[in-house]
Write a protein that holds these residues in place. Structure first.
Motif, PDB file in Angstrom:
ATOM      1  N   UNK A 103       0.836  -1.202   0.000  1.00 24.55           N
ATOM      2  CA  UNK A 103       0.000   0.000   0.000  1.00 24.55           C
ATOM      3  C   UNK A 103       0.873   1.255   0.000  1.00 24.55           C
ATOM      4  N   UNK A 105       0.453   5.550   0.355  1.00 28.90           N
ATOM      5  CA  UNK A 105      -0.519   6.530   0.841  1.00 28.90           C
ATOM      6  C   UNK A 105      -0.353   7.883   0.141  1.00 28.90           C
ATOM      7  N   UNK A 107      -0.049  10.985   1.709  1.00 27.82           N
ATOM      8  CA  UNK A 107       1.004  11.822   2.288  1.00 27.82           C
ATOM      9  C   UNK A 107       2.305  11.046   2.248  1.00 27.82           C
ATOM     10  N   UNK A 109       4.949   9.092   3.347  1.00 31.52           N
ATOM     11  CA  UNK A 109       5.079   8.397   4.614  1.00 31.52           C
ATOM     12  C   UNK A 109       6.348   7.574   4.709  1.00 31.52           C
ATOM     13  N   UNK A 110       7.401   8.014   4.039  1.00 31.13           N
ATOM     14  CA  UNK A 110       8.699   7.390   4.280  1.00 31.13           C
ATOM     15  C   UNK A 110       9.096   7.699   5.719  1.00 31.13           C
ATOM     16  N   UNK A 111       9.931   6.842   6.298  1.00 28.81           N
ATOM     17  CA  UNK A 111      10.387   7.099   7.666  1.00 28.81           C
ATOM     18  C   UNK A 111      11.523   8.115   7.602  1.00 28.81           C
ATOM     19  N   UNK A 112      11.337   9.305   8.205  1.00 30.60           N
ATOM     20  CA  UNK A 112      12.251  10.419   7.969  1.00 30.60           C
ATOM     21  C   UNK A 112      13.648  10.218   8.550  1.00 30.60           C
ATOM     22  N   UNK A 113      13.802   9.284   9.507  1.00 33.05           N
ATOM     23  CA  UNK A 113      15.122   9.096  10.112  1.00 33.05           C
ATOM     24  C   UNK A 113      15.949   8.040   9.382  1.00 33.05           C
ATOM     25  N   UNK A 114      15.417   7.504   8.300  1.00 31.94           N
ATOM     26  CA  UNK A 114      16.144   6.478   7.549  1.00 31.94           C
ATOM     27  C   UNK A 114      16.401   6.964   6.129  1.00 31.94           C
ATOM     28  N   UNK A 122      13.773  -2.154   5.217  1.00 34.24           N
ATOM     29  CA  UNK A 122      13.185  -2.466   6.522  1.00 34.24           C
ATOM     30  C   UNK A 122      12.230  -3.665   6.445  1.00 34.24           C
ATOM     31  N   UNK A 123      11.326  -3.629   5.488  1.00 33.22           N
ATOM     32  CA  UNK A 123      10.366  -4.728   5.347  1.00 33.22           C
ATOM     33  C   UNK A 123      11.026  -6.061   5.015  1.00 33.22           C
ATOM     34  N   UNK A 157      13.887  13.990   3.479  1.00 33.80           N
ATOM     35  CA  UNK A 157      13.732  15.451   3.396  1.00 33.80           C
ATOM     36  C   UNK A 157      14.565  16.048   2.274  1.00 33.80           C
ATOM     37  N   UNK A 171       9.317   0.814  -1.835  1.00 36.31           N
ATOM     38  CA  UNK A 171       9.303   0.186  -0.516  1.00 36.31           C
ATOM     39  C   UNK A 171       8.201  -0.868  -0.426  1.00 36.31           C
ATOM     40  N   UNK A 172       7.064  -0.605  -1.085  1.00 37.17           N
ATOM     41  CA  UNK A 172       5.991  -1.593  -1.090  1.00 37.17           C
ATOM     42  C   UNK A 172       6.294  -2.730  -2.064  1.00 37.17           C
TER      43      UNK A 172
ATOM     44  N   UNK B 121       0.447   8.732  10.290  1.00 36.49           N
ATOM     45  CA  UNK B 121       0.860   8.004   9.087  1.00 36.49           C
ATOM     46  C   UNK B 121       2.078   7.131   9.313  1.00 36.49           C
ATOM     47  N   UNK B 122       2.927   7.540  10.260  1.00 41.70           N
ATOM     48  CA  UNK B 122       4.108   6.736  10.530  1.00 41.70           C
ATOM     49  C   UNK B 122       3.703   5.353  11.035  1.00 41.70           C
ATOM     50  N   UNK B 125       1.940   3.437   7.926  1.00 47.76           N
ATOM     51  CA  UNK B 125       2.801   2.874   6.890  1.00 47.76           C
ATOM     52  C   UNK B 125       3.671   1.757   7.453  1.00 47.76           C
ATOM     53  N   UNK B 128       1.391  -1.142   7.414  1.00 45.30           N
ATOM     54  CA  UNK B 128       1.159  -1.595   6.047  1.00 45.30           C
ATOM     55  C   UNK B 128       2.328  -2.424   5.525  1.00 45.30           C
ATOM     56  N   UNK B 129       3.511  -2.196   6.084  1.00 47.44           N
ATOM     57  CA  UNK B 129       4.665  -3.009   5.679  1.00 47.44           C
ATOM     58  C   UNK B 129       4.665  -4.372   6.361  1.00 47.44           C
ATOM     59  N   UNK B 131       5.082  -4.717   9.754  1.00 47.93           N
ATOM     60  CA  UNK B 131       5.892  -4.703  10.978  1.00 47.93           C
ATOM     61  C   UNK B 131       5.019  -5.096  12.169  1.00 47.93           C
ATOM     62  N   UNK B 140      10.760   2.361  14.161  1.00 49.78           N
ATOM     63  CA  UNK B 140      10.121   3.557  13.601  1.00 49.78           C
ATOM     64  C   UNK B 140       9.817   4.619  14.664  1.00 49.78           C
ATOM     65  N   UNK B 143      13.135   5.591  17.544  1.00 47.44           N
ATOM     66  CA  UNK B 143      14.221   6.421  16.987  1.00 47.44           C
ATOM     67  C   UNK B 143      13.785   7.842  16.659  1.00 47.44           C
ATOM     68  N   UNK B 144      12.550   7.996  16.196  1.00 45.21           N
ATOM     69  CA  UNK B 144      12.080   9.346  15.876  1.00 45.21           C
ATOM     70  C   UNK B 144      11.736  10.138  17.128  1.00 45.21           C
ATOM     71  N   UNK B 147      14.745  11.769  19.094  1.00 39.56           N
ATOM     72  CA  UNK B 147      15.221  13.069  18.643  1.00 39.56           C
ATOM     73  C   UNK B 147      14.423  14.202  19.261  1.00 39.56           C
TER      74      UNK B 147
END
Lengths: 263, 225
Positions: A103, A105, A107, A109-114, A122-123, A157, A171-172, B121-122, B125, B128-129, B131, B140, B143-144, B147
């Motif tokens: 899926x 989305x 917005x 929705x990537x994980x911003x710290x990776x 990750x999956x 970012x 990623x999906x 959304x975090x 998603x 959805x993977x 996890x 996820x 770690x966020x 910070x």
């Protein structure tokens, strides 16, 4: 597994004989939010290798429908079957199912710290417990396919909206799902970036990935869809090939909806 | 020559005693801070769960720790337990326990704030993977959140270090108490000793807290870029 084998598997166009067998079946699905019905009585069948585009005015329940298919929403009645297996029992292990249903989305929705690559791996590494080397090869093949391989070490970012959505698609995809769900993934993008994301989806459609797409891009729907499902007020109002739907819609509601896009 | 009170600091074993007092303060503070940081994370996550009973219990614990002064908790655990239940904790153990309980509550609230500030959304998603709940938090959410909770956690750490001066009231001779003893025993000989002794203590507290805030600045800068 060798690199070429992975490459073949990822790039393979699926054999045509699979076509037409039902993959996802929804019957009499009902979904309420605090007693207010969002989906009234939805029955829908999605066949293997079929590209179904769901259209409808905002608030018609199309996003909710997609989220129900992935178990992100509890449903009040009805049944969802994937490959003949019922998903809507108490015992359903959504973790397993979600590996088969990708899926993306609206917005970003990537994980911003990776980094992009960490997001994508990750999956496969943590959920599917695949070998790092094999997963990295798969990620590389897919990233090259959408022209993002150079960006693999970038953080979200540092990417444009279009690049983020392409990365989210990868990623999906890297989980090798049987079906992909797209929830208005170009709606938040600047116009000049919409195209690059639609192109990726169009290419996926051509490789016969089974897809359910919620979108407002009418031209894209015409080009990519095998079938258009038109929804309004929580119901499926029309379900027809794009040629029929866009040329001579059967219902007044569909006609009114299509008129919005005419100038 | 007129007596300079500063001589008090280098006379006899005074400086050594003050530094030993510093060690007592530091030991209690850092053991309690370490436990609080570790235990505060699961406690904070519990506070974000939807279960109403669980949320009430967490809230009750947090408010109890906040409303009742730390000093009272120290008395309860040191004198109260010994008198009523014959559980005789050493003063240091009681201090570490109380500071850990308080720190965990405060840290939990900081973690709760950081976790709930992340976008819905975090979670979606990550789900959805495919996890699992544990993986979701491990890879996820935490770690966020980490910070975002650094400033609050650093603030809490320095607060805890400073509040350890209360443990003198359950009989632990820490830095501040040592200082007072030195001042009292030199009261006639050098009346200005108080200025120098407290001055040094001020400086020693500063030395204790400064590395912590330097660390936070560095972490914030690293995660910003």
């Amino acid at each position: 597994m060798t690199d070429t084998m992975i490459l073949d598997r990822l790039n393979a166009v699926k054999p045509a004989e699979e076509r037409g067998a039902p993959l996802l079946e929804i019957s009499h699905l009902r979904k309420e939010y605090d007693g207010v019905p969002a989906l009234r009585d939805i029955s829908l069948r999605i066949d293997k290798q079929e590209v179904v585009v769901v259209l409808g005015p905002s608030g018609c329940g199309k996003s909710t429908l997609l989220r129900c298919m992935n178990g992100l929403e509890r449903i009040q009645a009805g049944e969802i079957l994937l490959d003949g297996g019922v998903l809507t029992t108490e015992k359903t292990d959504w973790r397993l199912i979600r590996q088969k249903i990708g899926m993306v989305f609206q917005s970003y929705e990537l994980f911003p710290h990776m980094t992009v690559l960490e997001n994508i791996l990750l999956g496969p590494l943590k959920v599917q417990k695949r070998k790092r080397k094999e997963a990295e090869t798969a990620a590389r093949v897919l990233l090259e396919r959408v022209g993002l391989y150079e960006k693999r070490t970038a953080f979200p970012r540092q990417l444009s909206g279009g690049q983020k959505q392409r990365a989210a698609i990868i990623r999906a995809l890297v989980m090798e799902p049987e079906i992909m769900l797209f929830d208005e993934i170009t709606a938040a993008l600047d116009p000049e970036m919409v195209r690059e994301v639609l192109d990726v989806m169009l290419e996926l459609a051509r490789s016969r990935m089974t897809m359910v797409i919620v979108t407002h891009e009418m031209q894209f729907a015409k080009a990519a869809a095998d079938r258009i499902v038109f929804m309004d007020e929580g119901e499926v109002v029309e379900d027809s090939p794009p040629g029929d739907f866009f040329v001579k819609p059967k219902t007044e509601r569909a006609r009114r909806f299509l008129n919005i896009f005419q100038f | 020559m007129r007596d300079l009170g500063i001589r008090v600091l280098i006379e006899g074993v005074n400086l050594q005693r003050l530094l030993l007092g510093l060690a007592v303060t530091a030991r209690i503070a850092f053991i309690a801070v370490a436990f609080s940081m570790v235990l505060g994370v699961p406690f904070g996550i519990l506070m974000t769960r939807r279960n109403a009973a669980l949320r009430f219990l967490c809230r009750f614990y947090l408010e109890a720790m906040r409303i009742i002064p730390v000093l009272v908790w120290l008395f309860i655990f040191y004198f109260g337990l010994a008198r009523n239940f014959h559980i005789n904790l050493s003063a240091a153990a009681a201090a570490v326990l109380v500071f850990t309980l308080w720190g965990t509550a405060e840290m939990g609230d900081i973690v709760r704030g950081a976790v709930t500030s992340l976008h819905r959304h975090q979670y979606e998603s990550a789900h959805a993977l495919g996890l699992s709940e544990v993986q979701l938090y491990l890879y996820v959410i935490i770690p966020q959140a980490a910070r975002r909770l650094v400033p609050g956690a650093i603030n809490l750490t320095t607060r805890m270090i400073k509040t350890t001066s209360l443990v003198v009231l359950i009989g632990i001779v820490e830095m501040l108490k040592v200082g007072q003893q030195i001042i009292e025993s030199n009261f006639l000989k050098s009346p200005t000793a108080a200025f120098w002794v407290y001055g040094l203590i001020f400086f020693l507290y500063f030395i204790l807290c400064m590395p912590v805030s330097r660390l936070s600045k560095r972490l914030e800068r690293r995660w910003q870029s």
